[in-house]
Design a protein around this motif. Structure first.
Motif, PDB file in Angstrom:
ATOM      1  N   ASN A  73      21.698 115.089  51.424  1.00  0.00           N
ATOM      2  CA  ASN A  73      20.596 114.195  51.759  1.00  0.00           C
ATOM      3  C   ASN A  73      19.686 114.850  52.792  1.00  0.00           C
ATOM      4  OD1 ASN A  73      20.368 111.025  51.040  1.00  0.00           O
ATOM      5  ND2 ASN A  73      22.384 111.824  50.549  1.00  0.00           N
ATOM      6  N   MET A  74      20.316 115.371  53.821  1.00  0.00           N
ATOM      7  CA  MET A  74      19.518 115.999  54.869  1.00  0.00           C
ATOM      8  C   MET A  74      18.839 117.250  54.339  1.00  0.00           C
ATOM      9  SD  MET A  74      18.576 115.307  57.809  1.00  0.00           S
ATOM     10  CE  MET A  74      19.533 114.536  59.079  1.00  0.00           C
ATOM     11  N   LEU A  75      19.571 117.953  53.475  1.00  0.00           N
ATOM     12  CA  LEU A  75      19.002 119.154  52.857  1.00  0.00           C
ATOM     13  C   LEU A  75      17.748 118.795  52.060  1.00  0.00           C
ATOM     14  CD1 LEU A  75      19.614 122.177  52.544  1.00  0.00           C
ATOM     15  CD2 LEU A  75      20.908 121.644  50.489  1.00  0.00           C
ATOM     16  N   CYS A  76      17.819 117.669  51.364  1.00  0.00           N
ATOM     17  CA  CYS A  76      16.668 117.201  50.590  1.00  0.00           C
ATOM     18  C   CYS A  76      15.452 117.013  51.489  1.00  0.00           C
ATOM     19  CB  CYS A  76      16.978 115.850  49.944  1.00  0.00           C
ATOM     20  SG  CYS A  76      17.621 116.010  48.304  1.00  0.00           S
ATOM     21  N   ALA A  77      15.709 116.407  52.643  1.00  0.00           N
ATOM     22  CA  ALA A  77      14.604 116.150  53.555  1.00  0.00           C
ATOM     23  C   ALA A  77      13.975 117.463  54.013  1.00  0.00           C
ATOM     24  CB  ALA A  77      15.093 115.342  54.745  1.00  0.00           C
ATOM     25  N   HIS A  78      14.817 118.425  54.347  1.00  0.00           N
ATOM     26  CA  HIS A  78      14.275 119.716  54.784  1.00  0.00           C
ATOM     27  C   HIS A  78      13.588 120.435  53.641  1.00  0.00           C
ATOM     28  CE1 HIS A  78      15.566 120.159  58.938  1.00  0.00           C
ATOM     29  NE2 HIS A  78      16.557 119.349  58.598  1.00  0.00           N
ATOM     30  N   ASN A  79      14.211 120.328  52.467  1.00  0.00           N
ATOM     31  CA  ASN A  79      13.650 120.954  51.277  1.00  0.00           C
ATOM     32  C   ASN A  79      12.252 120.404  50.996  1.00  0.00           C
ATOM     33  OD1 ASN A  79      13.695 122.483  48.846  1.00  0.00           O
ATOM     34  ND2 ASN A  79      14.187 120.612  47.729  1.00  0.00           N
ATOM     35  N   ALA A  80      12.108 119.104  51.247  1.00  0.00           N
ATOM     36  CA  ALA A  80      10.833 118.455  50.922  1.00  0.00           C
ATOM     37  C   ALA A  80       9.696 119.014  51.767  1.00  0.00           C
ATOM     38  CB  ALA A  80      10.955 116.949  51.120  1.00  0.00           C
ATOM     39  N   GLY A 120      19.047 130.604  47.170  1.00  0.00           N
ATOM     40  CA  GLY A 120      19.185 131.204  48.495  1.00  0.00           C
ATOM     41  C   GLY A 120      18.376 130.477  49.553  1.00  0.00           C
ATOM     42  N   ARG A 121      17.249 129.947  49.144  1.00  0.00           N
ATOM     43  CA  ARG A 121      16.404 129.231  50.097  1.00  0.00           C
ATOM     44  C   ARG A 121      17.139 128.034  50.697  1.00  0.00           C
ATOM     45  NH1 ARG A 121      11.504 131.143  50.515  1.00  0.00           N
ATOM     46  NH2 ARG A 121      10.410 131.985  48.704  1.00  0.00           N
ATOM     47  N   LEU A 122      17.976 127.423  49.866  1.00  0.00           N
ATOM     48  CA  LEU A 122      18.735 126.278  50.372  1.00  0.00           C
ATOM     49  C   LEU A 122      19.741 126.730  51.413  1.00  0.00           C
ATOM     50  CD1 LEU A 122      19.371 124.251  47.105  1.00  0.00           C
ATOM     51  CD2 LEU A 122      17.695 123.825  48.887  1.00  0.00           C
ATOM     52  N   ARG A 123      20.354 127.890  51.161  1.00  0.00           N
ATOM     53  CA  ARG A 123      21.361 128.378  52.100  1.00  0.00           C
ATOM     54  C   ARG A 123      20.751 128.682  53.462  1.00  0.00           C
ATOM     55  NH1 ARG A 123      23.455 131.911  48.001  1.00  0.00           N
ATOM     56  NH2 ARG A 123      23.843 130.126  46.658  1.00  0.00           N
ATOM     57  N   THR A 124      19.503 129.156  53.449  1.00  0.00           N
ATOM     58  CA  THR A 124      18.888 129.466  54.736  1.00  0.00           C
ATOM     59  C   THR A 124      18.626 128.204  55.554  1.00  0.00           C
ATOM     60  OG1 THR A 124      16.668 129.351  53.808  1.00  0.00           O
ATOM     61  CG2 THR A 124      17.723 131.504  53.820  1.00  0.00           C
ATOM     62  N   MET A 125      18.622 127.047  54.897  1.00  0.00           N
ATOM     63  CA  MET A 125      18.337 125.813  55.629  1.00  0.00           C
ATOM     64  C   MET A 125      19.596 125.194  56.224  1.00  0.00           C
ATOM     65  SD  MET A 125      15.717 123.740  53.206  1.00  0.00           S
ATOM     66  CE  MET A 125      15.073 124.638  51.836  1.00  0.00           C
ATOM     67  N   GLU A 126      20.760 125.732  55.851  1.00  0.00           N
ATOM     68  CA  GLU A 126      22.003 125.053  56.218  1.00  0.00           C
ATOM     69  C   GLU A 126      22.156 124.835  57.721  1.00  0.00           C
ATOM     70  OE1 GLU A 126      25.502 126.690  54.510  1.00  0.00           O
ATOM     71  OE2 GLU A 126      24.978 125.999  52.494  1.00  0.00           O
ATOM     72  N   ASP A 127      21.784 125.839  58.513  1.00  0.00           N
ATOM     73  CA  ASP A 127      21.992 125.717  59.955  1.00  0.00           C
ATOM     74  C   ASP A 127      21.146 124.605  60.554  1.00  0.00           C
ATOM     75  OD1 ASP A 127      23.942 127.662  60.258  1.00  0.00           O
ATOM     76  OD2 ASP A 127      22.429 129.241  60.066  1.00  0.00           O
ATOM     77  N   THR A 128      19.872 124.551  60.145  1.00  0.00           N
ATOM     78  CA  THR A 128      19.017 123.478  60.661  1.00  0.00           C
ATOM     79  C   THR A 128      19.530 122.121  60.217  1.00  0.00           C
ATOM     80  OG1 THR A 128      17.560 124.494  59.042  1.00  0.00           O
ATOM     81  CG2 THR A 128      16.661 124.112  61.243  1.00  0.00           C
TER      82      THR A 128
END
Lengths: 287, 328, 254
Positions: free
Chosen positions: C105-112, C123-131
């Motif tokens: 869910n949180m990933l979706c928000a960042h992805n958006a 890979g782009r999703l993996r880079t967001m994991e820390d945030t």
């Protein structure tokens, strides 16, 4: 010629309405899109074929009694389906509901094949109904006129039921706002079941009437359900009166289509539905 | 399907995250090798059945992208399947394309119609959108059926491409295996990528997705076109497999087949199309042989799935795998 | 810009009117919320609070009147377009992605908001994991990261929804009953979190709330709505002293 076709269309429209009104009532109250509605219609037709010889075959009264019995039997069948299966998916996703009714279509069709075989069967009209009347210089089959009469009576009955009876008021409330039913202190499950049974009853008697002028076979379900759906969608899902106008429009359009472009009459109807849907979508939705 | 070992070595959070986005190459390799062996050692009749299963696994997976992830229901997906086969046939018979170009044209025709119809259908939601997909499908079917001069109408088109490209059944089976594997992996890429996450967000909750800044229509349209394209790949393969094309390929029965496969396989899981196609086609081939009323069997199974186990075969497989995993 | 200068208000609403059939949901509503202000909207049921939020977030188009967000006039924008202007909202009934995990869910928000929502590179999703994990920590949900949202508590879902809105880096927060249906302690914990984040990031906060304790604890100013119109407006102490407000509260809400 045109007049005959239009009359033909009106008759077909009223007949369609018998089926579509049940479909739209069910949707309006329980938000179930019931693919099996056409199957219940088909069962009504086959039951009529089965039962009519047992009940004073050849007489008009026997015919009507048969159809009434068939309507009740189909309503009972529908009730079973609602209580034991459909009720469990009211809270599931839409797709699950669709697929469950689709499964019912498959099951009913194969059972029908098993019971009545693959060949066409017919029901012979009672003599009293098989003549024709002359109206405006053209012949119109008595039977169709009778059906129009029956359609109008059923329409009036449902209308009166919705308008004046306590149950009807609850039904309308349920269509407008499902939470309302709970507020009115009515058992929601009972409302859903009754509406489903009423819808199936209408489908059953429509099937019974159809038995006398169409050859009946196991493919009747799909033939009818698609048209009924189009009517319901054009009229606005859950909209009883919308379904009436749409039935007439589709009936007349189909009859005229048969006159001018026989091979495209279904295409025209689908296009009508597409256009109605798209125009409606232009009005931006509010929530 | 896939469970890579992308664990995070972050001792702070101490979260052993399973990376759900990686492809489990070992599993893919195992399945492909097994299937290849089956294709080579089986008698032709079985090979034909296997080819059909593979083609429908792709078709159902493409449809599953819509049903499970994008929040759309298509009542007319056979159009994109069938138009793949028609694209192949017509580009060869009417435009004198060489076969190779025809094969490429098939899926592109599907994608094009996916775009045109998709633009219309995403204007609506839920059952209304589904009814519009049905309308598009019926109109297409009528045109295909009645435009005799071009499509051959009822009698379809045949002879434009040698059946199975003139290969032996198992050879053609291997070709299909390659194409279907690559296509399904591409679908996996779509679902488990930023785009896929967007599609899933819109599919699950359009209002929330909008509040995050996603427009429903454009995202659903993208999903629709992708789904149409891969359905077209499956349809093109089907057209080559039989060396012909008939209006039935765009007809309602193929649509219903696809829907049932996905639900049987288990909604909301990537493998739904694959599992569903295997079981459905198995039933089709076996039950239909011994039992005239196999649709009854399918119907009853669907009822059981919907009522008892909405997660379908995929859910069953998941539970079994988890149980085995716990034992090990 | 000096402290004394008049800055652009974060929200300016003029003469907003909306009717559903015969029911007047909004009746010439005027509302101005300054940047960084914390504003509560209260009022009895049916006063038009949610309708107002829906208009502000583009969900509903008003019949008449104007809405300006950070100096930009809204003209029939769709919700996702309004969201891109920096307006983040939550719903009365928490609106999350129920079949996904908290993390996703949180990933979706960042992805958006990543600008790469259409990318096919996992890979782009993996880079967001820390945030994502950091954000989950902020809203104290990092312990539930791998749980499916359907399985977590109502309060946690509300919290997650708030977190997802934050992840889109909004300038204006519209929260429709952020604490509805929560227990007393959860309720105050959440509102403390909301206040802390709002102040720390200098956001503008507009929230609809029924719990008067929460309102008086959080709000710097209060707008009272009744029958679709603005009934009173002022600092909490002014509103508390307003006898007319007490009347409609007692009269309208039982």
């Amino acid at each position: 010629m045109l007049f005959v076709q239009v009359m033909q269309g009106v008759m077909e429209g009223i007949f369609l309405f018998l089926i579509a009104s049940g479909l739209t009532l069910i949707f309006g109250v329980s938000r179930i899109v019931n693919f099996a509605h056409g199957s219940f219609y088909m069962v009504g037709a086959f039951l009529t074929y089965q039962i009519y010889p047992w009940i004073a075959e050849g007489t008009a009264l026997g015919f009507f009694v048969t159809i009434l019995i068939c309507g009740l039997l189909v309503a009972a069948l529908g009730l079973l389906f609602e209580v034991f299966l459909l009720r469990r998916v009211y809270h599931a996703e839409e797709l699950m509901q669709l697929v469950l009714t689709l499964a019912a279509v498959l099951i009913i069709r194969d059972v029908t094949k098993f019971l009545w075989g693959l060949d066409d069967v017919t029901v012979s009209l009672p003599d009293a109904l098989s003549g024709a009347a002359v109206i405006g210089g053209t012949y119109l089959p008595t039977y169709q006129l009778v059906m129009v009469g029956v359609g109008v009576v059923v329409l009036a009955a449902v209308w009166g039921f919705l308008k004046f009876t306590h149950a009807g008021i609850i039904l309308r409330a349920a269509t407008d706002d499902r939470g309302m039913v709970a507020l009115l202190g009515t058992n929601q499950a009972h409302v859903f079941s009754s509406v489903f049974a009423i819808g199936c009853f209408l489908a059953g008697i429509a099937g019974g009437f159809a038995a006398a002028f169409e050859s009946i076979n196991y493919l009747l379900d799909t033939r009818v359900i698609v048209l009924a759906f189009i009517v319901v969608v054009i009229g606005g899902l859950g909209n009883f009166y919308g379904a009436l106008y749409a039935s007439l429009a589709v009936g007349i359009l189909k009859a005229l289509g048969l006159l001018f472009a026989p091979r495209l009459s279904m295409v025209i109807i689908f296009l009508l539905m597409a256009v109605v849907l798209l125009i409606r979508s232009l009005r931006r939705t509010t929530e | 399907m896939a469970q890579g070992d992308g664990t995070r070595a972050d001792s702070e959070t101490a979260l052993q995250r399973r990376d759900p986005y990686a492809i489990n190459w070992r599993l893919v390799a195992a399945v492909v090798v097994l299937q290849a062996v089956l294709l080579v050692v089986s008698p032709p009749l079985v090979v034909f059945a296997l080819i059909e299963v593979m083609i429908f696994a792709l078709y159902a997976s493409a449809l599953n992208l819509l049903l499970s992830f994008s929040g759309m229901v298509s009542f007319g997906h056979a159009v994109y399947f069938g138009l793949g086969a028609y694209g192949l046939a017509l580009s060869i018979t009417h435009f004198d394309f060489p076969i190779v170009l025809g094969i490429i044209a098939g899926p592109l025709v599907s994608a094009f119609f996916g775009l045109v119809y998709g633009i219309l259908c995403v204007q609506l939601t839920a059952i209304y959108a589904a009814m519009l997909t049905l309308a598009c499908a019926e109109v297409t079917y009528a045109v295909v059926f009645q435009w005799f001069d071009v499509t051959g109408g009822d009698s379809g088109i045949s002879g434009h491409v040698p059946t199975m490209l003139g290969l032996a059944p198992h050879q053609f089976g291997l070709v299909v295996l390659c194409v279907v594997t690559v296509a399904i992996l591409m679908l996996w890429r779509v679902v488990y990528s930023p785009l896929g996450l967007t599609i899933r967000a819109v599919g699950q909750n359009p209002a929330r997705a909008a509040a995050l800044g996603h427009g429903r229509k454009s995202v659903q349209l993208i999903a629709f076109v992708i789904s149409a394209f891969f359905s077209g790949v499956a349809g093109t393969l089907f057209g080559i497999f039989h060396g012909n094309v008939f209006p039935d390929y765009v007809g309602v029965l193929f649509t219903v087949d696809g829907l049932l496969m996905v639900v049987l396989g288990g909604l909301y899981s990537f493998g739904a199309g694959i599992y569903g196609a295997i079981v459905y086609k198995l039933l089709d081939n076996l039950a239909a042989h011994y039992f005239q009323y196999w649709q009854l069997v399918v119907g009853v199974i669907i009822v059981i799935v919907v009522i008892v186990s909405p997660s379908g075969i995929a859910g069953l497989v998941r539970r079994v795998v988890e149980r085995i995993g716990r034992r090990l | 810009m000096t402290a004394g200068a008049i800055s652009q208000p974060a929200l300016r609403v003029r003469g907003l009117h909306k009717q559903f059939g015969r029911f007047v949901a909004l009746d010439s509503v005027d509302l101005t919320v300054d940047e960084g202000e914390i504003r509560a909207i209260i009022g009895p049921n049916g006063a038009g609070k949610t309708t107002l939020i829906n208009v502000l977030s583009g969900q509903i188009v008003a019949d008449r009147g104007s809405v300006e967000v950070a100096g930009r006039r809204l003209r029939r924008q769709h919700p996702h377009q309004v969201a891109k202007l920096g307006v983040g909202r939550t719903y009365q009934i928490s609106s999350t992605l129920r079949r996904m995990t908290v993390f996703d869910n949180m990933l979706c928000a960042h992805n958006a908001v990543s600008g790469h929502w259409f990318s096919l590179r996992a890979g782009r999703l993996r880079t967001m994991e820390d945030t994502v994990l950091a954000d989950l920590k902020t809203i104290e949900l990092d312990g539930l990261a791998d749980r499916v949202v359907d399985d977590i508590s109502h309060g946690d879902r509300k919290r997650l929804e708030f977190g997802m809105v934050l992840a889109t880096r909004p300038k204006v927060l519209l929260l429709d009953e952020p604490t509805a249906g929560m227990g007393l302690r959860e309720r105050h914990e959440l509102i403390d979190l909301v206040l802390a984040v709002t102040r720390e990031r200098g956001l503008t906060l507009v929230f609809v709330e029924h719990d008067i304790d929460v309102v008086f604890k959080a709000a710097e100013s209060i707008t009272v709505m009744a029958l679709g119109g603005v009934f009173a407006e002022g600092r909490p102490d002014e509103i508390a002293a307003n006898s007319a407000v007490q009347d409609i509260y007692l009269g309208g809400n039982g």
